[in-house]
Design an enzyme around this catalytic site. Structure first.
Site, mmCIF file in Angstrom:
data_model
loop_
_atom_site.group_PDB
_atom_site.id
_atom_site.type_symbol
_atom_site.label_atom_id
_atom_site.label_comp_id
_atom_site.label_asym_id
_atom_site.label_seq_id
_atom_site.Cartn_x
_atom_site.Cartn_y
_atom_site.Cartn_z
ATOM 1 N N ASN A 11 -69.020 -7.236 -142.225
ATOM 2 C CA ASN A 11 -70.012 -8.309 -142.289
ATOM 3 C C ASN A 11 -70.707 -8.400 -140.937
ATOM 4 O OD1 ASN A 11 -71.408 -10.723 -142.464
ATOM 5 N ND2 ASN A 11 -69.575 -12.011 -142.426
ATOM 6 N N LYS A 13 -73.196 -10.232 -140.034
ATOM 7 C CA LYS A 13 -73.750 -11.552 -139.698
ATOM 8 C C LYS A 13 -75.197 -11.376 -139.193
ATOM 9 C CE LYS A 13 -69.078 -13.051 -139.031
ATOM 10 N NZ LYS A 13 -68.135 -13.957 -138.412
ATOM 11 N N HIS A 97 -68.928 -17.591 -147.546
ATOM 12 C CA HIS A 97 -68.401 -17.318 -146.203
ATOM 13 C C HIS A 97 -68.291 -18.637 -145.435
ATOM 14 C CE1 HIS A 97 -68.170 -16.044 -142.033
ATOM 15 N NE2 HIS A 97 -67.605 -14.949 -142.507
ATOM 16 N N GLU A 99 -69.048 -19.519 -142.568
ATOM 17 C CA GLU A 99 -70.233 -19.927 -141.807
ATOM 18 C C GLU A 99 -71.304 -20.520 -142.732
ATOM 19 O OE1 GLU A 99 -70.641 -16.232 -139.666
ATOM 20 O OE2 GLU A 99 -68.741 -16.726 -138.694
ATOM 21 N N GLU A 167 -59.923 -15.848 -145.250
ATOM 22 C CA GLU A 167 -60.291 -15.860 -143.840
ATOM 23 C C GLU A 167 -59.942 -17.209 -143.226
ATOM 24 O OE1 GLU A 167 -63.585 -12.810 -142.991
ATOM 25 O OE2 GLU A 167 -64.564 -14.627 -143.659
ATOM 26 N N GLY A 173 -63.846 -14.702 -135.208
ATOM 27 C CA GLY A 173 -64.602 -14.583 -133.962
ATOM 28 C C GLY A 173 -63.893 -15.162 -132.751
ATOM 29 N N SER A 213 -60.941 -11.652 -137.007
ATOM 30 C CA SER A 213 -60.573 -10.872 -135.824
ATOM 31 C C SER A 213 -59.790 -9.597 -136.146
ATOM 32 C CB SER A 213 -59.806 -11.737 -134.819
ATOM 33 O OG SER A 213 -60.635 -12.792 -134.341
HETATM 34 P P1 PGA Z 1 -64.563 -11.555 -137.120
HETATM 35 O O1 PGA Z 1 -65.350 -12.149 -138.390
HETATM 36 O O2 PGA Z 1 -63.949 -10.241 -137.527
HETATM 37 O O3 PGA Z 1 -65.632 -11.385 -136.056
HETATM 38 O O4 PGA Z 1 -63.515 -12.555 -136.743
HETATM 39 C C1 PGA Z 1 -64.821 -12.068 -139.687
HETATM 40 C C2 PGA Z 1 -65.744 -12.727 -140.687
HETATM 41 O O5 PGA Z 1 -66.266 -13.819 -140.399
HETATM 42 O O6 PGA Z 1 -65.992 -12.199 -141.797
#
Ligand code: PGA
Length: 251
Positions: A11, A13, A97, A99, A167, A173, A213
């Site tokens: 992903n 983003k 997601h 976010e 997640e 992140g 992560s």
């Molecule tokens: P990340 O993001 O690997 O940067 O922690 C995962 C995600 O939000 O899908």
């Protein structure tokens, strides 16, 4: 023996222009050439999808989008429909997601409608669920509530097209990965929920990913867990070498 094929999804983003997307794909394809036991999916921003779709044609690399509109078409300024994503070569789409939920107000009702819009158009949705740090001590209640509300009205046939990504929001992140044991526990719980609300065959066939992560250094130990069928990778999917190393960990 598991009948589930691993899926490694990246992903991106809000990263990469169409030109940068092309650079990534040209660097990445030779690195995953010959990978045939793992599904590999990139999820660029909307503006890169058409170019990415042309570049991956004839390869086994899969393409997905980060979101979609719950409506099929009409006066929805700024929105992108499922049909538009299919036309760009997408087979998958992220839905819910964290976010989108936290920053853009996608609540469970909206997530549920988006899930149906994706299925109606023949897209395979990746439904993201997970808890914040303050909800972590009641993770089961939070995640099963999301499953109940988001999957409302989805029958067994629809469910077969769905992938779930667990997640934990506190691990996205932040560099804080859930330990493989903690991730396994919640993902095992999600599989039991599917067995209870659908049936054993649906639970056995359901692909469930871990996200938060994931890096080349921790991917193998997460993917070794019984119920973890792949990874939804954010930051580490932006670099073709790192993302290929995570694919290697799934082989
Ligand atoms: P990340 O993001 O690997 O940067 O922690 C995962 C995600 O939000 O899908």
């Amino acid at each position: 023996m598991t009948m589930r094929r691993p899926l490694i999804a990246g992903n991106w983003k809000m990263h990469k222009t169409p030109q940068e997307t092309e650079g990534f794909i040209r660097g990445f394809l030779p690195r995953v050439k010959g990978v045939d036991s793992v599904d590999v999916l990139i999820i660029p921003p909307y503006t890169s999808l058409d170019r990415a779709g042309r570049l991956i044609e004839g390869t086994s690399l899969l393409l997905g989008a980060q979101d979609l509109c719950s409506e099929p078409e009409g006066a929805f300024t700024g929105a992108i429909s499922a049909k538009m994503l299919v036309a760009c070569g997408c087979s998958h789409v992220l839905v819910g997601h964290s976010e989108r939920r936290e920053l853009f107000g996608d609540d469970d009702q909206i997530v549920s409608r988006k899930l149906k819009a994706a299925l109606d158009a023949g897209l395979m949705p990746i439904l993201c669920v997970g808890e914040t740090l303050s909800e972590h001590d009641r993770v089961e209640e939070k995640v099963t509530g999301q499953l109940r509300d988001d999957l409302a009205g989805i029958d067994k046939e629809g469910l077969e097209k769905v992938t779930i990504a667990y997640e934990p929001i506190w691990a996205i992140g932040t560099g804080k990965t859930a330990t493989p044991e903690v991730a396994q526990e919640t993902i095992g719980m999600i599989r039991s929920w599917i067995a209870q609300h659908y049936d054993d065959a649906a639970a056995r066939g359901m692909r469930i990913l871990y996200g938060g992560s994931v890096k080349p250094a921790n991917a193998a130990s997460l993917l070794a867990q019984r119920d973890i069928d792949g990874a939804l990778v954010g930051g580490a999917s932006l670099d073709d070498e790192k993302f290929a190393a995570i694919v290697d960990a799934a082989l």
